[in-house]
Design a protein around this motif. Structure first.
Motif, PDB file in Angstrom:
ATOM      1  N   ARG A   1       0.179 -11.196  -8.366  1.00  0.00           N
ATOM      2  CA  ARG A   1      -0.003  -9.777  -8.704  1.00  0.00           C
ATOM      3  C   ARG A   1      -1.462  -9.360  -8.511  1.00  0.00           C
ATOM      4  NH1 ARG A   1       3.590 -11.092 -12.822  1.00  0.00           N
ATOM      5  NH2 ARG A   1       1.957 -11.146 -14.409  1.00  0.00           N
ATOM      6  N   LYS A   2      -2.397 -10.222  -8.904  1.00  0.00           N
ATOM      7  CA  LYS A   2      -3.812  -9.925  -8.716  1.00  0.00           C
ATOM      8  C   LYS A   2      -4.150  -9.839  -7.232  1.00  0.00           C
ATOM      9  CE  LYS A   2      -6.363  -9.472 -12.299  1.00  0.00           C
ATOM     10  NZ  LYS A   2      -6.997  -8.178 -12.527  1.00  0.00           N
ATOM     11  N   PHE A   3      -3.587 -10.751  -6.439  1.00  0.00           N
ATOM     12  CA  PHE A   3      -3.794 -10.747  -4.995  1.00  0.00           C
ATOM     13  C   PHE A   3      -3.394  -9.387  -4.421  1.00  0.00           C
ATOM     14  CE2 PHE A   3      -1.929 -11.572  -0.750  1.00  0.00           C
ATOM     15  CZ  PHE A   3      -3.059 -12.017  -0.086  1.00  0.00           C
ATOM     16  N   LEU A   4      -2.211  -8.916  -4.776  1.00  0.00           N
ATOM     17  CA  LEU A   4      -1.734  -7.622  -4.284  1.00  0.00           C
ATOM     18  C   LEU A   4      -2.602  -6.481  -4.798  1.00  0.00           C
ATOM     19  CD1 LEU A   4       2.118  -8.182  -4.598  1.00  0.00           C
ATOM     20  CD2 LEU A   4       0.718  -8.214  -2.511  1.00  0.00           C
ATOM     21  N   SER A   5      -3.041  -6.586  -6.036  1.00  0.00           N
ATOM     22  CA  SER A   5      -3.913  -5.567  -6.616  1.00  0.00           C
ATOM     23  C   SER A   5      -5.243  -5.497  -5.867  1.00  0.00           C
ATOM     24  CB  SER A   5      -4.150  -5.880  -8.095  1.00  0.00           C
ATOM     25  OG  SER A   5      -5.116  -5.028  -8.638  1.00  0.00           O
ATOM     26  N   TRP A   6      -5.806  -6.655  -5.533  1.00  0.00           N
ATOM     27  CA  TRP A   6      -7.072  -6.674  -4.804  1.00  0.00           C
ATOM     28  C   TRP A   6      -6.898  -6.115  -3.405  1.00  0.00           C
ATOM     29  CZ3 TRP A   6     -10.546 -11.527  -5.874  1.00  0.00           C
ATOM     30  CH2 TRP A   6     -10.842 -11.589  -7.231  1.00  0.00           C
ATOM     31  N   ILE A   7      -5.753  -6.349  -2.781  1.00  0.00           N
ATOM     32  CA  ILE A   7      -5.510  -5.744  -1.464  1.00  0.00           C
ATOM     33  C   ILE A   7      -5.545  -4.226  -1.598  1.00  0.00           C
ATOM     34  CG2 ILE A   7      -3.794  -5.359   0.348  1.00  0.00           C
ATOM     35  CD1 ILE A   7      -2.946  -8.297  -0.030  1.00  0.00           C
ATOM     36  N   GLY A   8      -4.910  -3.701  -2.639  1.00  0.00           N
ATOM     37  CA  GLY A   8      -4.935  -2.262  -2.871  1.00  0.00           C
ATOM     38  C   GLY A   8      -6.330  -1.738  -3.154  1.00  0.00           C
ATOM     39  N   ASP A   9      -7.110  -2.504  -3.902  1.00  0.00           N
ATOM     40  CA  ASP A   9      -8.452  -2.058  -4.284  1.00  0.00           C
ATOM     41  C   ASP A   9      -9.491  -2.245  -3.181  1.00  0.00           C
ATOM     42  OD1 ASP A   9      -7.461  -1.414  -6.787  1.00  0.00           O
ATOM     43  OD2 ASP A   9      -8.223  -3.232  -7.750  1.00  0.00           O
ATOM     44  N   TYR A  10      -9.400  -3.346  -2.435  1.00  0.00           N
ATOM     45  CA  TYR A  10     -10.462  -3.701  -1.484  1.00  0.00           C
ATOM     46  C   TYR A  10      -9.985  -3.844  -0.042  1.00  0.00           C
ATOM     47  CZ  TYR A  10     -12.497  -4.811  -5.964  1.00  0.00           C
ATOM     48  OH  TYR A  10     -12.934  -4.723  -7.254  1.00  0.00           O
ATOM     49  N   GLY A  11      -8.691  -3.684   0.180  1.00  0.00           N
ATOM     50  CA  GLY A  11      -8.115  -3.919   1.500  1.00  0.00           C
ATOM     51  C   GLY A  11      -8.645  -3.019   2.597  1.00  0.00           C
ATOM     52  N   SER A  12      -9.135  -1.842   2.253  1.00  0.00           N
ATOM     53  CA  SER A  12      -9.660  -0.940   3.279  1.00  0.00           C
ATOM     54  C   SER A  12     -11.162  -1.125   3.500  1.00  0.00           C
ATOM     55  CB  SER A  12      -9.360   0.507   2.905  1.00  0.00           C
ATOM     56  OG  SER A  12     -10.015   0.849   1.704  1.00  0.00           O
ATOM     57  N   THR A  13     -11.778  -2.042   2.765  1.00  0.00           N
ATOM     58  CA  THR A  13     -13.204  -2.315   2.933  1.00  0.00           C
ATOM     59  C   THR A  13     -13.422  -3.093   4.226  1.00  0.00           C
ATOM     60  OG1 THR A  13     -13.492  -2.406   0.535  1.00  0.00           O
ATOM     61  CG2 THR A  13     -15.224  -3.403   1.876  1.00  0.00           C
ATOM     62  N   ALA A  14     -14.313  -2.611   5.077  1.00  0.00           N
ATOM     63  CA  ALA A  14     -14.590  -3.293   6.345  1.00  0.00           C
ATOM     64  C   ALA A  14     -15.085  -4.708   6.084  1.00  0.00           C
ATOM     65  CB  ALA A  14     -15.643  -2.520   7.130  1.00  0.00           C
ATOM     66  N   GLY A  15     -14.513  -5.670   6.794  1.00  0.00           N
ATOM     67  CA  GLY A  15     -14.933  -7.062   6.689  1.00  0.00           C
ATOM     68  C   GLY A  15     -14.377  -7.814   5.507  1.00  0.00           C
ATOM     69  N   ALA A  16     -13.449  -7.198   4.748  1.00  0.00           N
ATOM     70  CA  ALA A  16     -12.898  -7.853   3.562  1.00  0.00           C
ATOM     71  C   ALA A  16     -11.859  -8.905   3.941  1.00  0.00           C
ATOM     72  CB  ALA A  16     -12.260  -6.821   2.635  1.00  0.00           C
ATOM     73  N   ARG A  17     -11.884 -10.016   3.215  1.00  0.00           N
ATOM     74  CA  ARG A  17     -10.868 -11.065   3.348  1.00  0.00           C
ATOM     75  C   ARG A  17     -10.550 -11.541   1.936  1.00  0.00           C
ATOM     76  NH1 ARG A  17      -8.566 -14.233   7.149  1.00  0.00           N
ATOM     77  NH2 ARG A  17      -8.031 -16.362   6.598  1.00  0.00           N
ATOM     78  N   ILE A  18      -9.264 -11.584   1.621  1.00  0.00           N
ATOM     79  CA  ILE A  18      -8.803 -11.979   0.297  1.00  0.00           C
ATOM     80  C   ILE A  18      -7.939 -13.219   0.460  1.00  0.00           C
ATOM     81  CG2 ILE A  18      -7.515 -11.257  -1.751  1.00  0.00           C
ATOM     82  CD1 ILE A  18      -8.121  -8.304  -0.738  1.00  0.00           C
ATOM     83  N   THR A  19      -8.258 -14.261  -0.303  1.00  0.00           N
ATOM     84  CA  THR A  19      -7.558 -15.533  -0.175  1.00  0.00           C
ATOM     85  C   THR A  19      -7.137 -16.044  -1.542  1.00  0.00           C
ATOM     86  OG1 THR A  19      -8.930 -16.070   1.742  1.00  0.00           O
ATOM     87  CG2 THR A  19      -7.732 -17.887   0.733  1.00  0.00           C
ATOM     88  N   LEU A  20      -5.881 -16.445  -1.638  1.00  0.00           N
ATOM     89  CA  LEU A  20      -5.351 -17.066  -2.842  1.00  0.00           C
ATOM     90  C   LEU A  20      -5.055 -18.522  -2.510  1.00  0.00           C
ATOM     91  CD1 LEU A  20      -4.231 -16.958  -5.722  1.00  0.00           C
ATOM     92  CD2 LEU A  20      -2.056 -16.202  -4.743  1.00  0.00           C
TER      93      LEU A  20
END
Length: 65
Positions: free
Chosen positions: A33-52
């Motif tokens: 759930r946090k992973f999905l939340s971070w995609i919503g919060d930071y997913g449009s930030t240029a250069g962002a990568r989110i890893t679980l």
């Protein structure tokens, strides 16, 4: 109150390869759930990568993008 379990799931946010945020969770569903939340919060930030990452086996159950 029961003692909390080990913090098995590590979520990281990097922007342009630099670590920006991270968190640990014991429960996989909460980490998802946090992973999905971070995609919503930071997913449009240029250069962002989110890893679980699951720390017991080192696999990456989820990475965005």
């Amino acid at each position: 109150m029961p003692e909390p379990g080990p913090q098995r799931y590590h979520l990281t946010l990097t922007i342009d390869g630099r670590p920006t945020m991270h968190g640990w969770w014991a429960d996989h569903a909460v980490a998802d759930r946090k992973f999905l939340s971070w995609i919503g919060d930071y997913g449009s930030t240029a250069g962002a990568r989110i890893t679980l990452t699951g720390q017991t086996d080192g696999r990456e159950p989820a990475t965005w993008p």
